[in-house]
Design a protein around this motif. Structure first.
Motif, PDB file in Angstrom:
ATOM      1  N   TYR A  93      -4.523   8.109  -2.089  1.00  6.52           N
ATOM      2  CA  TYR A  93      -5.585   9.154  -1.952  1.00  6.52           C
ATOM      3  C   TYR A  93      -5.062  10.128  -2.720  1.00  6.52           C
ATOM      4  O   TYR A  93      -3.733  10.570  -2.751  1.00  6.52           O
ATOM      5  N   ASN A  94      -5.777  10.542  -3.743  1.00  7.61           N
ATOM      6  CA  ASN A  94      -5.665  11.930  -4.565  1.00  7.61           C
ATOM      7  C   ASN A  94      -5.089  11.288  -5.784  1.00  7.61           C
ATOM      8  O   ASN A  94      -4.203  10.788  -5.932  1.00  7.61           O
ATOM      9  N   ASP A  95      -5.683  11.849  -6.889  1.00  7.39           N
ATOM     10  CA  ASP A  95      -5.186  11.349  -8.163  1.00  7.39           C
ATOM     11  C   ASP A  95      -3.932  11.917  -8.765  1.00  7.39           C
ATOM     12  O   ASP A  95      -3.257  11.138  -9.635  1.00  7.39           O
ATOM     13  N   SER A  96      -3.289  12.904  -8.196  1.00  9.74           N
ATOM     14  CA  SER A  96      -1.877  13.082  -8.584  1.00  9.74           C
ATOM     15  C   SER A  96      -0.975  12.178  -7.966  1.00  9.74           C
ATOM     16  O   SER A  96       0.107  12.106  -8.627  1.00  9.74           O
ATOM     17  N   LEU A  97      -1.425  11.282  -7.212  1.00  9.30           N
ATOM     18  CA  LEU A  97      -0.535  10.454  -6.407  1.00  9.30           C
ATOM     19  C   LEU A  97      -0.804   8.997  -7.140  1.00  9.30           C
ATOM     20  O   LEU A  97       0.017   8.162  -7.531  1.00  9.30           O
ATOM     21  N   LEU A 152       1.395  -6.885   4.843  1.00 10.48           N
ATOM     22  CA  LEU A 152       1.147  -5.911   4.375  1.00 10.48           C
ATOM     23  C   LEU A 152       2.453  -4.792   4.447  1.00 10.48           C
ATOM     24  O   LEU A 152       3.019  -4.546   5.414  1.00 10.48           O
ATOM     25  N   ILE A 153       2.971  -4.311   3.368  1.00 10.53           N
ATOM     26  CA  ILE A 153       4.072  -3.625   3.292  1.00 10.53           C
ATOM     27  C   ILE A 153       3.710  -2.155   2.996  1.00 10.53           C
ATOM     28  O   ILE A 153       3.465  -2.050   1.669  1.00 10.53           O
ATOM     29  N   SER A 154       3.802  -1.221   3.998  1.00 11.62           N
ATOM     30  CA  SER A 154       3.215   0.154   3.620  1.00 11.62           C
ATOM     31  C   SER A 154       4.342   1.160   3.332  1.00 11.62           C
ATOM     32  O   SER A 154       5.307   0.940   3.835  1.00 11.62           O
ATOM     33  N   ARG A 155       4.187   2.104   2.608  1.00 11.80           N
ATOM     34  CA  ARG A 155       5.147   2.973   2.097  1.00 11.80           C
ATOM     35  C   ARG A 155       4.546   4.407   1.936  1.00 11.80           C
ATOM     36  O   ARG A 155       3.194   4.425   1.817  1.00 11.80           O
ATOM     37  N   ASP A 156       5.206   5.455   2.389  1.00 12.16           N
ATOM     38  CA  ASP A 156       4.573   6.756   2.425  1.00 12.16           C
ATOM     39  C   ASP A 156       5.164   7.710   1.127  1.00 12.16           C
ATOM     40  O   ASP A 156       6.285   7.598   1.026  1.00 12.16           O
ATOM     41  N   ASP A 157       4.279   8.112   0.349  1.00  7.19           N
ATOM     42  CA  ASP A 157       4.445   8.700  -0.733  1.00  7.19           C
ATOM     43  C   ASP A 157       4.657  10.387  -0.350  1.00  7.19           C
ATOM     44  O   ASP A 157       4.987  11.190  -1.517  1.00  7.19           O
ATOM     45  N   GLN A 158       4.734  10.857   0.726  1.00  5.44           N
ATOM     46  CA  GLN A 158       5.005  11.901   1.186  1.00  5.44           C
ATOM     47  C   GLN A 158       4.044  13.316   0.526  1.00  5.44           C
ATOM     48  O   GLN A 158       4.327  14.240   0.597  1.00  5.44           O
ATOM     49  N   SER A 159       3.055  12.766   0.057  1.00  3.00           N
ATOM     50  CA  SER A 159       2.087  13.565  -0.941  1.00  3.00           C
ATOM     51  C   SER A 159       2.669  14.343  -1.836  1.00  3.00           C
ATOM     52  O   SER A 159       2.421  15.134  -2.565  1.00  3.00           O
ATOM     53  N   GLN A 160       3.912  13.320  -2.377  1.00  2.00           N
ATOM     54  CA  GLN A 160       4.601  13.908  -3.821  1.00  2.00           C
ATOM     55  C   GLN A 160       4.587  12.892  -4.747  1.00  2.00           C
ATOM     56  O   GLN A 160       5.161  11.856  -4.652  1.00  2.00           O
ATOM     57  N   PRO A 161       4.356  13.393  -6.130  1.00  2.00           N
ATOM     58  CA  PRO A 161       3.876  12.318  -7.193  1.00  2.00           C
ATOM     59  C   PRO A 161       5.529  11.600  -7.372  1.00  2.00           C
ATOM     60  O   PRO A 161       5.309  10.330  -7.598  1.00  2.00           O
ATOM     61  N   ASP A 162       6.607  12.233  -7.560  1.00  4.22           N
ATOM     62  CA  ASP A 162       7.846  11.574  -7.690  1.00  4.22           C
ATOM     63  C   ASP A 162       8.099  10.559  -6.722  1.00  4.22           C
ATOM     64  O   ASP A 162       8.663   9.412  -6.931  1.00  4.22           O
ATOM     65  N   ARG A 218       0.949  17.365   2.831  1.00  3.16           N
ATOM     66  CA  ARG A 218      -0.517  18.030   2.881  1.00  3.16           C
ATOM     67  C   ARG A 218      -1.535  17.263   2.897  1.00  3.16           C
ATOM     68  O   ARG A 218      -2.478  17.764   3.413  1.00  3.16           O
ATOM     69  N   LEU A 219      -1.291  15.949   2.516  1.00  5.31           N
ATOM     70  CA  LEU A 219      -2.395  15.084   2.558  1.00  5.31           C
ATOM     71  C   LEU A 219      -2.294  13.964   3.655  1.00  5.31           C
ATOM     72  O   LEU A 219      -3.072  12.631   3.620  1.00  5.31           O
ATOM     73  N   ALA A 220      -1.362  14.139   4.472  1.00  7.83           N
ATOM     74  CA  ALA A 220      -1.127  13.058   5.801  1.00  7.83           C
ATOM     75  C   ALA A 220      -2.589  12.714   6.221  1.00  7.83           C
ATOM     76  O   ALA A 220      -2.697  11.522   6.636  1.00  7.83           O
ATOM     77  N   LYS A 221      -3.365  13.633   6.616  1.00 11.30           N
ATOM     78  CA  LYS A 221      -4.663  13.099   7.577  1.00 11.30           C
ATOM     79  C   LYS A 221      -5.234  12.044   6.790  1.00 11.30           C
ATOM     80  O   LYS A 221      -5.560  11.336   7.188  1.00 11.30           O
ATOM     81  N   GLN A 222      -5.782  12.352   5.534  1.00 18.05           N
ATOM     82  CA  GLN A 222      -6.667  11.539   4.710  1.00 18.05           C
ATOM     83  C   GLN A 222      -5.795  10.179   4.424  1.00 18.05           C
ATOM     84  O   GLN A 222      -6.212   9.161   4.422  1.00 18.05           O
ATOM     85  N   GLU A 255       1.013  -1.044   0.011  1.00 18.92           N
ATOM     86  CA  GLU A 255       0.020   0.083   0.000  1.00 18.92           C
ATOM     87  C   GLU A 255       0.871   1.175   0.003  1.00 18.92           C
ATOM     88  O   GLU A 255       1.883   1.259   0.769  1.00 18.92           O
ATOM     89  N   ILE A 256       0.454   2.347  -0.828  1.00 20.12           N
ATOM     90  CA  ILE A 256       1.149   3.618  -0.642  1.00 20.12           C
ATOM     91  C   ILE A 256       0.230   4.568  -0.400  1.00 20.12           C
ATOM     92  O   ILE A 256      -0.945   4.687  -1.221  1.00 20.12           O
ATOM     93  N   ASN A 257       0.431   5.496   0.670  1.00 24.53           N
ATOM     94  CA  ASN A 257      -0.343   6.430   0.910  1.00 24.53           C
ATOM     95  C   ASN A 257       0.310   8.010   1.286  1.00 24.53           C
ATOM     96  O   ASN A 257       1.389   7.530   1.796  1.00 24.53           O
ATOM     97  N   PRO A 258      -0.176   8.909   1.337  1.00 24.30           N
ATOM     98  CA  PRO A 258       0.259  10.063   1.903  1.00 24.30           C
ATOM     99  C   PRO A 258       0.312  10.133   3.508  1.00 24.30           C
ATOM    100  O   PRO A 258      -0.763  10.626   3.835  1.00 24.30           O
ATOM    101  N   LEU A 259       1.230   9.700   4.181  1.00 20.76           N
ATOM    102  CA  LEU A 259       1.379   9.472   5.436  1.00 20.76           C
ATOM    103  C   LEU A 259       2.172  10.696   5.960  1.00 20.76           C
ATOM    104  O   LEU A 259       2.041  11.014   7.301  1.00 20.76           O
ATOM    105  N   THR A 260       2.721  11.567   5.280  1.00 24.42           N
ATOM    106  CA  THR A 260       3.451  12.855   5.686  1.00 24.42           C
ATOM    107  C   THR A 260       2.951  13.915   4.575  1.00 24.42           C
ATOM    108  O   THR A 260       2.464  13.402   3.388  1.00 24.42           O
TER     109      THR A 260
END
Length: 402
Positions: free
Chosen positions: A105-109, A73-83, A41-45, A34-39
């Motif tokens: 979360y968020n289509d830019s990611l 489950l292997i979790s990773r943080d995308d830091q709310s950044q597409p790259d 601007r989108l960290a809450k969601q 799973e890849i989510n923005p855990l930090t």
């Protein structure tokens, strides 16, 4: 003679090695990512999506896993950044060799992750994705449990059938998903004879809505639909009150239907409209027991009430796990193409929705309910067959409230 004496020992060692290998092969975990923005601007969601994912994985593992194999489950943080999202997807698909992906979360990611998943033929079921372009591209490995249609249709319904405003303002943020939502809602309303008198965009995180409010007041708008986010609604509603601008209805499809919003706004949250696909106590008919079980497990893991964002993470992960279970039941290997085919054929009834995908990977049955905050609670006011209360319309003017 010496060779004969050693033979039983060698045979035992070979038997032991075979037993150990067999045991390991059966008990080996199944890795999903799973890849989510855990930090950022989108960290809450992103954190809320992650919590829902974690509940689904804990649930299946507590029941014995998939054919006796635990799910890792292997979790990773995308830091709310597409790259960063691309880098994390490359790691999970190329190095960690996960068999499927969930979250997002968020289509830019979500968009960049979906392209990496396609390259490695790893099925990806996104938790929170709306942009139509993502399922219009040729990507057989991309699925999602949400789409814009599920927001637009119920709002178009209540506006055209019940509220029928004479002067409607449609505000949206300068983001792809919010812009698409506004365009689709305007198109639906126009087809039903409801004119949008003002369509205006604003930047997410706008620090002052006073100029926009002055414009709304000068045009005497009676209903405001704003597809901004949590912080945008907090400020816009507060400034509407400060400027004594009292629309007959304020509708925010994103960001309002959360207990945290009601706590933050207090009595100023009363009578506002929003939408959600699920909430504790309000679930897909026939899934009340499953919904209650989810709520109880979530509380035990995170010590608070779950919300609709948590449920999106849970739903996407349950879809992945069900598809993998079906592959194993058919005694097929857990390969990307096999899981992808299983997802394409999936028909799974869950508390948020009946999960089944069209040929593009969009959900067939994703549908929001329109809710209004009444006495601090979310009451369903549309569609009529799911209503828990009647809508209060027009909402009282600011000067008429305590």
């Amino acid at each position: 003679m010496l060779c004969c004496k050693r033979f039983p020992i060698i045979a035992c060692l070979l038997l032991l090695a075979f037993w150990c290998y067999s045991t390991f092969a059966v008990a080996a975990t199944i890795k999903i990512g799973e890849i989510n923005p855990l930090t950022g601007r989108l960290a809450k969601q992103g954190s809320e999506i992650h919590q829902g994912v974690a509940v689904a994985v804990a649930e299946v593992n507590d029941r014995g896993g998939l054919n006796g194999r635990q799910v890792e489950l292997i979790s990773r943080d995308d830091q709310s950044q597409p790259d960063v999202a691309i880098s994390r997807a490359e790691e999970l698909c190329g190095w960690k060799k996960v068999v499927a992906l969930t979250g997002g979360y968020n289509d830019s990611l979500v968009g960049p992750i979906s392209e990496v998943a396609k390259k490695y033929e790893v099925p990806y079921v996104a938790s929170a994705s709306l942009q139509k372009q993502l399922t219009q591209r040729e990507n057989p490995y991309f699925f999602r449990v949400a789409n814009l249609h599920g927001f637009v249709q119920p709002l178009c319904g209540i506006l055209s059938e019940s509220l029928r405003p004479q002067r409607l303002a449609l505000l949206h943020t300068a983001t792809p998903g919010s812009t698409e939502f506004a365009r689709d809602l305007r198109s639906c309303l126009q087809s039903r004879g409801i004119a949008v008198m003002l369509m205006e965009k604003f930047r997410p995180g706008t620090p002052d809505f006073t100029p926009l409010i002055a414009k709304l007041a000068s045009m005497n708008m009676d209903v405001i639909v704003s597809s901004g986010f949590f912080a945008d609604h907090l400020l816009l509603v507060r400034q509407l009150k400060e400027n004594r601008v009292s629309p007959k209805a304020y509708i925010g499809p994103f960001g309002i239907a959360y207990e945290s919003f009601v706590r933050e706004m207090g009595e100023n949250a009363e009578y506002l409209y929003s939408t959600f696909a699920w909430n504790p106590g309000i679930s897909n008919p026939g899934t009340e027991v499953a919904s209650k079980d989810f709520v109880e497990r979530f509380r035990s893991m995170f010590h608070r009430e779950p919300n609709t964002t948590n449920m999106h993470g849970y739903t996407s992960t349950r879809a992945v796990l069900a598809a993998m279970q079906n592959v194993l039941h058919q005694k097929k290997p857990l390969t990307g193409p096999n899981i992808r085919q299983s997802l394409a054929e999936l028909d799974l009834v869950l508390p948020m929705e009946r999960v089944a995908f069209d040929k593009h990977g969009d959900p067939h049955h994703y549908q929001h309910l329109v809710v209004q905050i009444q006495k601090g609670k979310f009451e369903v006011v549309y569609p009529p067959e799911r209503s828990t209360a009647s809508a209060i319309y027009p909402m009282p003017r600011w000067s008429q409230r305590k």
